[in-house]
Design a protein around this motif. Structure first.
Motif, PDB file in Angstrom:
ATOM      1  N   MET A  32       0.852  -1.156   0.000  1.00 46.61           N
ATOM      2  CA  MET A  32       0.000   0.000   0.000  1.00 46.61           C
ATOM      3  C   MET A  32       0.908   1.232   0.000  1.00 46.61           C
ATOM      4  SD  MET A  32      -3.398   0.569   2.297  1.00 46.61           S
ATOM      5  CE  MET A  32      -2.666  -0.051   3.762  1.00 46.61           C
ATOM      6  N   SER A  33       0.490   2.264  -0.731  1.00 51.68           N
ATOM      7  CA  SER A  33       1.344   3.443  -0.855  1.00 51.68           C
ATOM      8  C   SER A  33       1.412   4.235   0.443  1.00 51.68           C
ATOM      9  CB  SER A  33       0.835   4.349  -1.981  1.00 51.68           C
ATOM     10  OG  SER A  33      -0.280   5.096  -1.548  1.00 51.68           O
TER      11      SER A  33
ATOM     12  N   ARG B  74      -1.037  -5.569   8.973  1.00 48.51           N
ATOM     13  CA  ARG B  74      -1.840  -5.099   7.842  1.00 48.51           C
ATOM     14  C   ARG B  74      -3.302  -4.957   8.230  1.00 48.51           C
ATOM     15  NH1 ARG B  74      -0.107  -7.759   2.295  1.00 48.51           N
ATOM     16  NH2 ARG B  74      -1.828  -6.422   1.770  1.00 48.51           N
ATOM     17  N   ARG B  75      -3.517  -4.361   9.386  1.00 53.13           N
ATOM     18  CA  ARG B  75      -4.869  -4.136   9.901  1.00 53.13           C
ATOM     19  C   ARG B  75      -5.068  -2.653  10.206  1.00 53.13           C
ATOM     20  NH1 ARG B  75      -7.724  -8.699  11.905  1.00 53.13           N
ATOM     21  NH2 ARG B  75      -6.449 -10.556  11.835  1.00 53.13           N
ATOM     22  N   ILE B  76      -6.304  -2.250  10.053  1.00 50.94           N
ATOM     23  CA  ILE B  76      -6.723  -0.929  10.501  1.00 50.94           C
ATOM     24  C   ILE B  76      -7.560  -1.200  11.744  1.00 50.94           C
ATOM     25  CG2 ILE B  76      -7.966   1.169   9.917  1.00 50.94           C
ATOM     26  CD1 ILE B  76      -7.451   0.289   6.923  1.00 50.94           C
ATOM     27  N   VAL B  77      -7.036  -0.816  12.888  1.00 51.38           N
ATOM     28  CA  VAL B  77      -7.587  -1.217  14.169  1.00 51.38           C
ATOM     29  C   VAL B  77      -8.495  -0.137  14.736  1.00 51.38           C
ATOM     30  CG1 VAL B  77      -6.971  -1.888  16.523  1.00 51.38           C
ATOM     31  CG2 VAL B  77      -5.547  -2.615  14.610  1.00 51.38           C
ATOM     32  N   ASN B  78      -9.663  -0.571  15.188  1.00 52.12           N
ATOM     33  CA  ASN B  78     -10.602   0.299  15.898  1.00 52.12           C
ATOM     34  C   ASN B  78     -10.054   0.510  17.304  1.00 52.12           C
ATOM     35  OD1 ASN B  78     -12.849   1.557  16.990  1.00 52.12           O
ATOM     36  ND2 ASN B  78     -14.006  -0.324  17.171  1.00 52.12           N
ATOM     37  N   LEU B  79      -9.837   1.748  17.699  1.00 47.19           N
ATOM     38  CA  LEU B  79      -9.287   2.056  19.017  1.00 47.19           C
ATOM     39  C   LEU B  79     -10.352   2.154  20.096  1.00 47.19           C
ATOM     40  CD1 LEU B  79      -6.654   4.722  17.919  1.00 47.19           C
ATOM     41  CD2 LEU B  79      -6.298   2.279  18.330  1.00 47.19           C
ATOM     42  N   LYS B  80     -11.609   2.051  19.708  1.00 46.13           N
ATOM     43  CA  LYS B  80     -12.710   2.077  20.666  1.00 46.13           C
ATOM     44  C   LYS B  80     -13.318   0.685  20.740  1.00 46.13           C
ATOM     45  CE  LYS B  80     -14.678   6.470  20.726  1.00 46.13           C
ATOM     46  NZ  LYS B  80     -15.865   7.230  20.366  1.00 46.13           N
ATOM     47  N   SER B  81     -14.318   0.525  21.580  1.00 48.79           N
ATOM     48  CA  SER B  81     -15.012  -0.758  21.663  1.00 48.79           C
ATOM     49  C   SER B  81     -15.984  -0.895  20.487  1.00 48.79           C
ATOM     50  CB  SER B  81     -15.770  -0.865  22.977  1.00 48.79           C
ATOM     51  OG  SER B  81     -16.840   0.051  22.994  1.00 48.79           O
ATOM     52  N   VAL B  82     -16.479  -2.094  20.286  1.00 53.13           N
ATOM     53  CA  VAL B  82     -17.417  -2.350  19.190  1.00 53.13           C
ATOM     54  C   VAL B  82     -18.658  -1.468  19.326  1.00 53.13           C
ATOM     55  CG1 VAL B  82     -18.924  -4.084  18.153  1.00 53.13           C
ATOM     56  CG2 VAL B  82     -16.631  -4.704  18.852  1.00 53.13           C
TER      57      VAL B  82
ATOM     58  N   ASN C  38      -9.141   3.042  -3.968  1.00 55.39           N
ATOM     59  CA  ASN C  38      -7.782   2.675  -4.359  1.00 55.39           C
ATOM     60  C   ASN C  38      -7.665   1.191  -4.700  1.00 55.39           C
ATOM     61  OD1 ASN C  38      -5.967   5.142  -3.948  1.00 55.39           O
ATOM     62  ND2 ASN C  38      -7.285   5.147  -2.154  1.00 55.39           N
ATOM     63  N   PHE C  39      -8.817   0.536  -4.900  1.00 57.10           N
ATOM     64  CA  PHE C  39      -8.881  -0.870  -5.309  1.00 57.10           C
ATOM     65  C   PHE C  39      -8.111  -1.798  -4.376  1.00 57.10           C
ATOM     66  CE2 PHE C  39      -9.218   1.837  -9.085  1.00 57.10           C
ATOM     67  CZ  PHE C  39     -10.493   1.507  -9.494  1.00 57.10           C
ATOM     68  N   ILE C  40      -8.227  -1.546  -3.091  1.00 60.97           N
ATOM     69  CA  ILE C  40      -7.562  -2.367  -2.079  1.00 60.97           C
ATOM     70  C   ILE C  40      -8.578  -3.340  -1.503  1.00 60.97           C
ATOM     71  CG2 ILE C  40      -6.379  -2.338   0.145  1.00 60.97           C
ATOM     72  CD1 ILE C  40      -5.332   0.473  -0.663  1.00 60.97           C
ATOM     73  N   LYS C  41      -8.257  -4.623  -1.573  1.00 57.48           N
ATOM     74  CA  LYS C  41      -9.145  -5.648  -1.026  1.00 57.48           C
ATOM     75  C   LYS C  41      -8.988  -5.688   0.487  1.00 57.48           C
ATOM     76  CE  LYS C  41      -9.224  -9.665  -3.029  1.00 57.48           C
ATOM     77  NZ  LYS C  41      -8.830 -10.912  -3.701  1.00 57.48           N
TER      78      LYS C  41
ATOM     79  N   ARG D 183      -9.042  -5.767   7.876  1.00 49.71           N
ATOM     80  CA  ARG D 183      -7.818  -6.485   7.505  1.00 49.71           C
ATOM     81  C   ARG D 183      -7.562  -6.286   6.016  1.00 49.71           C
ATOM     82  NH1 ARG D 183      -7.888 -12.610   7.524  1.00 49.71           N
ATOM     83  NH2 ARG D 183      -6.700 -12.712   5.645  1.00 49.71           N
ATOM     84  N   ILE D 184      -6.380  -5.787   5.676  1.00 56.73           N
ATOM     85  CA  ILE D 184      -5.989  -5.563   4.290  1.00 56.73           C
ATOM     86  C   ILE D 184      -5.578  -6.898   3.678  1.00 56.73           C
ATOM     87  CG2 ILE D 184      -4.421  -4.325   2.732  1.00 56.73           C
ATOM     88  CD1 ILE D 184      -6.314  -2.483   4.336  1.00 56.73           C
ATOM     89  N   ILE D 185      -6.162  -7.226   2.539  1.00 52.49           N
ATOM     90  CA  ILE D 185      -5.835  -8.485   1.871  1.00 52.49           C
ATOM     91  C   ILE D 185      -4.871  -8.245   0.716  1.00 52.49           C
ATOM     92  CG2 ILE D 185      -6.806 -10.428   0.583  1.00 52.49           C
ATOM     93  CD1 ILE D 185      -9.384  -9.979   2.199  1.00 52.49           C
ATOM     94  N   GLY D 186      -5.058  -7.200  -0.038  1.00 50.20           N
ATOM     95  CA  GLY D 186      -4.172  -6.893  -1.157  1.00 50.20           C
ATOM     96  C   GLY D 186      -4.885  -6.014  -2.170  1.00 50.20           C
TER      97      GLY D 186
END
Length: 66
Positions: free
Chosen positions: A1-2, A22-30, A48-51, A61-64
């Motif tokens: 990822m750029s 390769r995760r974007i994490v939630n810093l709060k609770s669900v 950006n066509f990111i799976k 979770r970023i897959i690709g």
């Protein structure tokens, strides 16, 4: 990822990109997740066509690339 996309993702207050997992994490609770930020992140990734896929705690979770 750029680097530009990573910088854009790290500008969010309640989500943080972790390059090792390769995760974007939630810093709060669900139950307190910021859905506006969540949808904005999904839009950035889609544009950006990111799976990706959602995991527990409203993490992303970023897959690709598509």
């Amino acid at each position: 990822m750029s680097e530009a996309i990573v910088n854009e993702l790290n500008n969010f207050k309640h989500y943080k990109y972790e390059p090792l997992t390769r995760r974007i994490v939630n810093l709060k609770s669900v139950t307190n997740a910021d859905m506006d930020e969540f949808l904005a992140i999904a839009h950035i990734l889609d544009s950006n066509f990111i799976k990706y896929k959602f995991s527990t705690n409203i993490d992303i979770r970023i897959i690709g690339k598509r």
